[in-house]
Structures are given as structure tokens and as C-alpha cells.
Scaffold this motif. Sequence first.
Motif, PDB file in Angstrom:
ATOM      1  N   ASP A  70      33.624  22.978 -23.658  1.00  0.00           N
ATOM      2  CA  ASP A  70      32.704  23.690 -22.768  1.00  0.00           C
ATOM      3  C   ASP A  70      32.907  25.186 -22.982  1.00  0.00           C
ATOM      4  O   ASP A  70      34.029  25.699 -22.836  1.00  0.00           O
ATOM      5  N   LEU A  71      31.833  25.892 -23.338  1.00  0.00           N
ATOM      6  CA  LEU A  71      31.917  27.329 -23.631  1.00  0.00           C
ATOM      7  C   LEU A  71      31.345  28.136 -22.468  1.00  0.00           C
ATOM      8  O   LEU A  71      30.320  27.763 -21.882  1.00  0.00           O
ATOM      9  N   LEU A 171      29.878  38.065 -27.827  1.00  0.00           N
ATOM     10  CA  LEU A 171      29.217  37.110 -28.723  1.00  0.00           C
ATOM     11  C   LEU A 171      29.879  35.754 -28.533  1.00  0.00           C
ATOM     12  O   LEU A 171      31.082  35.595 -28.770  1.00  0.00           O
ATOM     13  N   LEU A 172      29.103  34.760 -28.087  1.00  0.00           N
ATOM     14  CA  LEU A 172      29.631  33.413 -27.897  1.00  0.00           C
ATOM     15  C   LEU A 172      29.428  32.637 -29.201  1.00  0.00           C
ATOM     16  O   LEU A 172      28.298  32.484 -29.669  1.00  0.00           O
ATOM     17  N   LEU A 183      22.775  23.146 -22.375  1.00  0.00           N
ATOM     18  CA  LEU A 183      22.430  24.565 -22.366  1.00  0.00           C
ATOM     19  C   LEU A 183      21.229  24.762 -21.435  1.00  0.00           C
ATOM     20  O   LEU A 183      20.113  24.351 -21.744  1.00  0.00           O
ATOM     21  N   PHE A 184      21.481  25.383 -20.278  1.00  0.00           N
ATOM     22  CA  PHE A 184      20.427  25.552 -19.284  1.00  0.00           C
ATOM     23  C   PHE A 184      20.201  27.017 -18.904  1.00  0.00           C
ATOM     24  O   PHE A 184      19.294  27.325 -18.128  1.00  0.00           O
ATOM     25  N   VAL A 200      29.601  22.151 -26.837  1.00  0.00           N
ATOM     26  CA  VAL A 200      29.487  21.797 -28.253  1.00  0.00           C
ATOM     27  C   VAL A 200      30.256  20.491 -28.469  1.00  0.00           C
ATOM     28  O   VAL A 200      31.437  20.388 -28.108  1.00  0.00           O
ATOM     29  N   ILE A 201      29.554  19.496 -29.031  1.00  0.00           N
ATOM     30  CA  ILE A 201      30.122  18.158 -29.240  1.00  0.00           C
ATOM     31  C   ILE A 201      30.099  17.852 -30.733  1.00  0.00           C
ATOM     32  O   ILE A 201      29.077  18.056 -31.393  1.00  0.00           O
ATOM     33  N   ASP A 202      31.213  17.356 -31.222  1.00  0.00           N
ATOM     34  CA  ASP A 202      31.271  16.909 -32.617  1.00  0.00           C
ATOM     35  C   ASP A 202      30.971  15.412 -32.659  1.00  0.00           C
ATOM     36  O   ASP A 202      31.830  14.593 -32.295  1.00  0.00           O
TER      37      ASP A 202
END
Length: 354
Positions: A70-71, A171-172, A183-184, A200-202
Motif C-alpha cells: 500500500d503506497l 514523486l510516488l 486508486l481512487f 501495487v500487487i504482483d
Amino acid sequence: MKQCYFLSVILLASLAACTGEKKSAGDDEKTVETALPDMVSEVTVMTLASTDFQHELISNGKLSARRHVDLLFESAEPIATIHVKNGDRVSPGQTLAELATFRLTNKTALAKDALDRATLELQDVLIGQGFALEDSLKVPPATMRLVRTKSGYNQALVQYRLAVHEEENALLKAPFDGIVANLFAKPFNVASTSEVFCTVIDPRSLEAAFTVLESELPLIRTGDKVLVTPYALSGETTEGRISEINPLVDDNGMVQVKASVVYSGKLFEGMNVRVSIQRSLGKQFVVPKEAVVIRSGKQVIFTLVDGKALWKYAQTGLENAGHYTVTADGLKEGDVVITGGNINLAHESPVTVK
């Protein structure tokens, strides 16, 4: 007199009727007796042989990714640009979004100015202690710690490093190869430092988490093959291997197990799946479940000998989705076992193979 005559007529008619019924019943009985021995059942068969038995355990589980992050932004500044959307694939270091940097750039400049002034103050304190700046390596550690604190140099250095860090993290960026989810956020809104900006999911690191009974633990081990089938995609089955067995039995007698899943573009994190654990248990007599029937409360299998069905009392062992392992007195390799059409068979019933 007339009454007696009518009674006699009625009695004679009744006797004739009874005689006719008995004759009809006798004819039917004779028909059944002659028909039964001629009835031949059609069956399907298999030749019994020792084969590798794939033991199977079934469980329900859920998919999750080992690499899942989670970023979120570290500064509460307006979002200047968002470069991606949900479902986009990203590579390591790729910029996902960026903040407006006016305040951050000026904060860094102010911190740099404060650090420069603290450096000058540090030099003055060193000179007051009898040391030149170029001799700073010769200053005793205890004296240097005192000088750095008294001049405010330590505090100014920390503030500058923090300002540089915040400006760089305006910068993310993606930490690894994966897919963007959740992403909302919208551009020009102030970024939250406590809420997740995106995930972000691998998808190549998916694993199935499921449970097995405590009594089933001896039947599984790390590295065993599993088949994973999503309930939403019944025709999509993916292989995997058991990667982790949690060495703890919960209050319900269940043990948590994880299995790494081979990558498939149709699988998503959070999917509910059916997990089938398969393990070879060596050579055994294996028959389809349909070959085992119940007679007098006991398990029986029929073998075909000279056109007749001969039953043998059998004991089933392990099972999987479609087969049993069996043992029976007199059962040997090469016997022809009846696998279908055996529901109504009796011992020595005549049969023919379909």
C-alpha cells in the motif's frame, strides 16, 4: 322355492369367478419363473492392476499476493499529476503520481540555509575551543559532540535531511513490477498522509491460503502438488505447490496452509478458490467409486468370471474425487472388475459386457 333357486345360481357364478382368478394367477407365476433366469444385465468392466494412487484432499481457500504494498504520500500537498489508473501494469521505479513541490522546494531551501548558519556557528565554537576547522578530525569525540550540540548543527542537519527526503518523495514510485489497484484519488486534491493512495500487487506472486484438518497433516508436506480452481471460473484450473504449513492447530482443529500458484492472467487477489491437494501414495489396487456397492450393509465389488458376476466383500481405504483404494479376499491383479450396471446384481447373476 324361487329364493332357493336364485341362491344356487349366485353360488355357481361365484365359484366360476374364483376358479378363473386362480388360473390367471398361476399363469402369471409361471411366466415370471421362466423369465427370470433368462434376464442378462449389461455391465462395464475394467482390468484390475496396481497403479499409483493420487490421494486427494479438498479444501476452500482465498488467493493473496506475497508482494503486495500500500503506497501513500509522506506530505500533505496538492496532487499535481496522476500517471496511472487501476489495472495498469507498472515497472520498478516508474512514477505513479507526483505532488505540487512549491512548498517542499522552499522548505528544503530554508533548511539548507539553517544548516549553513549552524555550520558557521560550529566553526566559531571550535575556534573558541582552540581548534581550527581543518583540524576537526583531531578534536576529541566528546568535545565534538558538545560543540555540535551547542552550535545547533545536529538539529539543523536533521531538519535539512528531512526536507530533502520529503521533496524526493513528492514523486510516488512503484517498488516492483506489478498492477495498480485501489486508486481512487483525484488530481488537485490534497494528498492524505494517513490514507492509502494506491496499491501495487504482483500477480506473479499469488498464493492460496487454506486450512486442513489436524488429522490430515500426516498426508501433506511442503512441495506437494495442488490444483487451484476459482469458483468464479470453474473451467480455469492452475497448478501450485505447498510452500508453507503453519505449525499451529487452532481451537477448531484446523491448520493454516499456503501454496504458491503458477501465474495465470485470469487470477486476481482475493478470489475464493477450491484447492485440491494431490500426493502419490505408491502402487495400490484402485477402482472407480461406482464399482463399490452395498449388500447387506457391507461393501461389495463384483468380478466377471465366465459370464457371471461374483461378489467379493471389499474394504475401501483412501479416496479421491473418483476412486477408492480397495482390498478384498481373493482379489488379485488381472481380475475383471465390474464398474457399471452393478446396482441390481446378485451373486452369480449372468451378465454381458457392453
